[in-house]
Design a protein around this motif. Structure first.
Motif, PDB file in Angstrom:
ATOM      1  N   ASN C  40       0.822  -1.213   0.000  1.00  0.00           N
ATOM      2  CA  ASN C  40       0.000   0.000   0.000  1.00  0.00           C
ATOM      3  C   ASN C  40       0.854   1.260   0.000  1.00  0.00           C
ATOM      4  O   ASN C  40       0.570   2.218  -0.726  1.00  0.00           O
ATOM      5  CB  ASN C  40      -0.914   0.013   1.236  1.00  0.00           C
ATOM      6  N   LEU C  44       1.017   3.962  -3.085  1.00  0.00           N
ATOM      7  CA  LEU C  44       0.740   5.395  -2.959  1.00  0.00           C
ATOM      8  C   LEU C  44       1.928   6.206  -3.479  1.00  0.00           C
ATOM      9  O   LEU C  44       1.756   7.199  -4.203  1.00  0.00           O
ATOM     10  CB  LEU C  44       0.466   5.759  -1.493  1.00  0.00           C
ATOM     11  N   CYS C 137      -4.790   8.947   3.195  1.00  0.00           N
ATOM     12  CA  CYS C 137      -4.664   7.654   2.515  1.00  0.00           C
ATOM     13  C   CYS C 137      -4.599   6.589   3.603  1.00  0.00           C
ATOM     14  O   CYS C 137      -3.536   6.313   4.180  1.00  0.00           O
ATOM     15  CB  CYS C 137      -3.435   7.623   1.621  1.00  0.00           C
ATOM     16  N   ALA C 140      -2.248   3.368   3.467  1.00  0.00           N
ATOM     17  CA  ALA C 140      -0.803   3.605   3.497  1.00  0.00           C
ATOM     18  C   ALA C 140      -0.402   4.220   4.828  1.00  0.00           C
ATOM     19  O   ALA C 140       0.707   4.738   4.970  1.00  0.00           O
ATOM     20  CB  ALA C 140      -0.399   4.504   2.332  1.00  0.00           C
ATOM     21  N   TRP C 166      -5.465   3.960  -1.366  1.00  0.00           N
ATOM     22  CA  TRP C 166      -4.561   4.394  -2.454  1.00  0.00           C
ATOM     23  C   TRP C 166      -5.227   4.165  -3.803  1.00  0.00           C
ATOM     24  O   TRP C 166      -5.001   4.932  -4.748  1.00  0.00           O
ATOM     25  CB  TRP C 166      -3.188   3.713  -2.363  1.00  0.00           C
ATOM     26  N   VAL C 169      -7.583   6.936  -4.488  1.00  0.00           N
ATOM     27  CA  VAL C 169      -6.777   8.121  -4.796  1.00  0.00           C
ATOM     28  C   VAL C 169      -6.343   8.111  -6.260  1.00  0.00           C
ATOM     29  O   VAL C 169      -6.517   9.090  -6.998  1.00  0.00           O
ATOM     30  CB  VAL C 169      -5.537   8.160  -3.873  1.00  0.00           C
TER      31      VAL C 169
END
Lengths: 211, 211, 211, 211, 211, 211, 211, 211
Positions: C40, C44, C137, C140, C166, C169
């Motif tokens: 993760n 990201l 996030c 992460a 993530w 995102v």
């Protein structure tokens, strides 16, 4: 060579015992989600039908709170021996049931039922004592919670029962996809949503590529 | 002295069987998170390569929905025996596969695959019957859910298979860090993020202290 | 029309703050498996790089037990502002950090770090107070256990932070696959093993069909 | 009297948006078991059909790895607007989709899709911004894991979306059993195995008593 | 009378082996919460001390990333044999370790360590092969996750090791409270917070009643 | 600039309320393991002491089944106001308690207790109504199970309470490591076993490198 | 002073609504174990009785598969208004029910029922709209699974309902133990097994000390 | 015929041993919810009474923190042998206890107690060594957590103990419903809430149909 003998499910030597899959009892089951459990039981029944395994149905007090046999099962096996037990909790204590089992002439018994620690474990242990090879279809058997299930599994393991899932059962019986690709694929497509998705993705990809 | 014999993985007497790690089947696995499972499978593969264990690859219907062998595995073992089975569900039912296994001359077999109760358990039991010492790499083997996995483990335990994780496998094969500190450390650093962090912290501390 | 305004991540107006992803602190994280968490965080970071988002790195006592910044992150952002805080626990209490944030000229801040309730939540709340749109996030960002995480999420929700994964995102920043199919596909293939399998199955199917 | 207004699902003012229920994407879902998820999605679709709600279908790259729309859904809504988006990740960024939504003339939108934090959350937030009442069918929406789901729910709650299960949706739309006992009963019997058992037990009991 | 012999821990015939409880390795453990694990390890150590069991300490690469032996353990056993293994992963492969074990003259070995499937399981299996009675203190032994632990337990069970918790160990060694009520009570009070509460409530009640 | 104000714990404006941490009540707690809960409560108490926060102790029927205040807490705060409530369930209904709170002159209240939905939530809501900033130390507050906890958290969130863990509390109060590195480090070392391991590994590495 | 008003359960201003606690529906509940759920429902009912709160019973199709009201509840409230709804799913859509509610003259409504997202949430939201203070007894309300429950909780939180457990309800209503120590103690002893044990231990200790 | 003998609970050859079900110890149990555990213990006790099995009660230090025997059990068996052990942790080390067991003349022992790994496992193993058939009632036996329980189960399985739930015990003892339908039905109705619901639904349906 080895002290271990692989007793392998053999479609020519296996009978299926479906014990007390009744509508009232089904609603006692909490070690599977209702969707998962319904799917597993019907998958096992479909597999039994597909492989033409002799199948024996039995129920306990189906006119009382336990409720009738799940209708889908009844419809799948209209001609199967059907023993509505008058009171024996262990199906193996019922002479008609044992007679029906022995009449199949099979030495492998594949058992599932509700609840695991009683309706499955009791006949499983009785059958082991009489020398049958016993296979338990664990995911088509349900009970009150996971702790109870774990204890039931322990007892059946000690007795030398083999624990299997319906998918493992189907694969071990089929042996080779070439025996019937469409038949087994249909069984999986109907009862394994993620496998059905694989098939659908694959077919779509093939069509797209062939355009 | 004892009635127990410790059958210990021996890098000179062990072959690895990777069964049906295909892209379609991988997406059926739900008893591990996808990140964990990918890491475990590649860790086992890297370990097999690192210890130069003879490795045999096999797949089931790789031109269909099951998908091709995971490419990373194919790349790691370009010269390994590769048996694309035409239909046998149990890899041990395939003559070429068994021939390849026996050609290694090893008596220890380390098996992983998808799904655990079929592609792993079936050849594991067949191999046990033929007298092999069988080790199952449990975390590089995946299936539909944990209940299914537990039943599969039970069956393999009854057959005398030894259940191990890839980390246990690597440690038992290596025996002594002095055989190659950097090599084993690299394997762990690549596949155990928390161990990698230990190493990085340690190295940083050493640098800081030596300033 | 509506009292709700959808503050949507905008790659032209977003900066990324990576707070204390250090090797020692990473080993304190237990609300994710180490494989999941590593994936993760790097996903990201890769996304930030791919979308060319201004990224700010900061650490706390990296010469002590907290350990150095995870090396992979350092390598991805060799020219990013890098604030080794001399003692401020809340990065926003560090003038250099805030200056670096404001120098980006962005009004959206995407924050991740270790541990969630401190290194993420403190600057997130400070930034909210100064009028920034704050996105956390969540996957992460790691911490000691799920109870702690839940409390941290609650506090950030109350402050109007938006919680995202993530993957969310990356999708919200990209907006349209047509902007770059290969680029986004590669990001997903590298960090979503199950999506990578979909791609590999698809490609194999296409090849097979085109034969 | 109260500052709270109960925005209640109204079958005369509600449209259903099914976003990216594609076969490839379905196999990414791990926050539900495959059986549960399949059942939930089809239950929502059956409910939409039963209540004659205008339903809009949309997919993302259905000729690629994401796979085709789940065939059962396609068959249920042969005449529904069907927008195969050429690349927009947020369906609301696609003009045709928004046009189709607005053409229904409904102010309530009931959304489900794969994956929750993207294909559901993005159009949900966009629709909220434009003043629609948004209802999310949470159990017909799936994603990678529960942590990701929780973050997605948080974001949609903040935007004032109402989170519901398919069962809640059906009950709120139906209002009164007397509108059609058989119809609603059939819907429940087909998608709630435990409710089906109640019905079957009840019917059996009635028959037995009337003998 | 019976085919089963109860090999019962005997404080006069039992040695304790603490394997690789090092600070770096401890941070790899995720099958227990850090608080639980710390408590369990120190409880076992305190019990070993209390019962004056010969205790052997060993570590692996304690000058590297694995870190030093947990200081509390070192302090408890200042005079215990302490084997810093130069590289052997299985402590039993180290001659000095085995010599130290045999020098105790005990036939029961109680083992705990990090990680379970390697540092505990390997010497446990080796010791079983040499005819020792082996007891594993399961909750003072930790590893990466529960799946790995379960596989490790399975392997040790197959070898005839007995799995115990530190509390079971203490009770089986003590046999009778009358041997020393205060001593055992203190051990429990220090390491079982809920038992400590029972004691404190009891004492307070007694004081109140005697006023 | 923003509609959000970050009410941040301030060691000069914060009082701590420890409500009903009694030995009998502690044994009702099942949403934490006993080891975790004991550690969390003592960590919060140590933090309160370390930051010299005015701390108020209160108990409910300590001569009855609820048992006496946990002795460790009593010892840490020998001079703290101590209100043994004669019967008020909500501590805020007790005039002496409220007087003691107000006598501190602080506007921030940090509350923990047993059980969360009563002994914590009731005074937390009362204090909110009177305009205090309320912070709940979630992991030093325990109750019967997680469902009950979740409902309690929901109610306190709705009232604008901020949910924190003891670790977040300590970090937000300390602000900057430079205020006292050893002091904060000692607090963490005593109550975060994994952080203690980081420190010990680091120190060992430094020693080794400096040889 | 504060923008928050603590709407506190007041035994003089509170009515209880028990919605659809029927025997058939109870067997659909899987977010609590059957023992826990039965206990919680009866505990709430006993509390309502103990505090003499006006209580209204309602059922849905009690002559059909949903089954009759749980007999224990019927017996506890022989004279309570009892509305057997002819078909309205939302009890608030039934005029008799609303009339009965309003006839109590209370402005606080405490609601529990089966299933949470329908039989509880629908009237809860309707009542909120009409300006009532609504309290949901979360643990005396059950549904199909935890995901469904979480969504239902979210919707009720958004509507400003307060989520409580039966224990919190009883404590908030009672206010002060001195109002009736024996009465509240008996309620807890009957429905909190761990509290009953505290009491029994305490009494035994007192007796022993007084000998 | 078979190497397996089904040692089946026989009401004429079975004694029940209830070990240390004391109020203080009960509050240490965390591998069951308090409601579940209370129900399971009383269900086993009721079953023992119903089947008129000779039952032996024993306690450990009942005048101290462990607390008195749970009063409900004492009341059920006023005339049962009751051995308040002066200090022996393993009840089998107490001569009076063993005498009482042997005085029953039964060769099957059904054991439950607190805690599982000590008060149950120790006498279970001792009894196995003396040739008794040992059955453990797993869900009427509790301990600190599930990990400890799992280790205890493993040890008892290795010793050939059979693990059962109280429901399995009752069914295996009863053999045939016809022996006493009302008696067994009452036992189930009192201790299986979901079965009680089945019965109530059934009776209601019968009444409705007969109108």
């Amino acid at each position: 060579m080895s002290d271990f003998k692989y007793n392998r499910l053999d479609k020519n030597d296996c009978a299926v015992l479906l014990v007390d899959h009744q509508t009232g009892l089904t609603n006692l089951v909490q070690d599977f989600s209702p969707d998962d459990f319904k799917n597993n039981v019907l998958a096992l029944a479909d597999a039994a039908k597909y492989f033409k395994l002799p199948t024996i149905l039995t129920t306990s007090f189906e006119d009382g709170p336990n409720g009738p046999l799940v209708p889908e099962i009844k419809e799948l096996f209209p001609d199967a021996p059907y023993i509505a037990r008058p009171g024996n909790i262990n199906a193996w204590d019922n002479e008609d049931f044992v007679k029906a089992v022995k009449a199949t002439g099979k030495k492998q018994l594949l058992i599932a039922g509700i609840v695991t620690e009683v309706c499955v474990a009791f006949p499983a242990l009785s059958a082991r004592e009489e020398g049958f090879e016993v296979f338990v279809c664990t995911d088509a058997s349900g009970t009150f919670n996971q702790t109870t299930r774990n204890a039931a599994w322990s007892r059946m393991e000690q007795a030398g029962c083999q624990l299997m899932s319906w998918f493992g059962v189907a694969c071990e019986l089929h042996r080779d996809w070439r025996n019937d690709i469409v038949g087994l694929g249909t069984l999986f497509s109907n009862h394994l949503p993620s496998y059905r998705c694989l098939i659908n993705s694959y077919e779509a990809g093939r069509k797209a590529a062939s355009k």
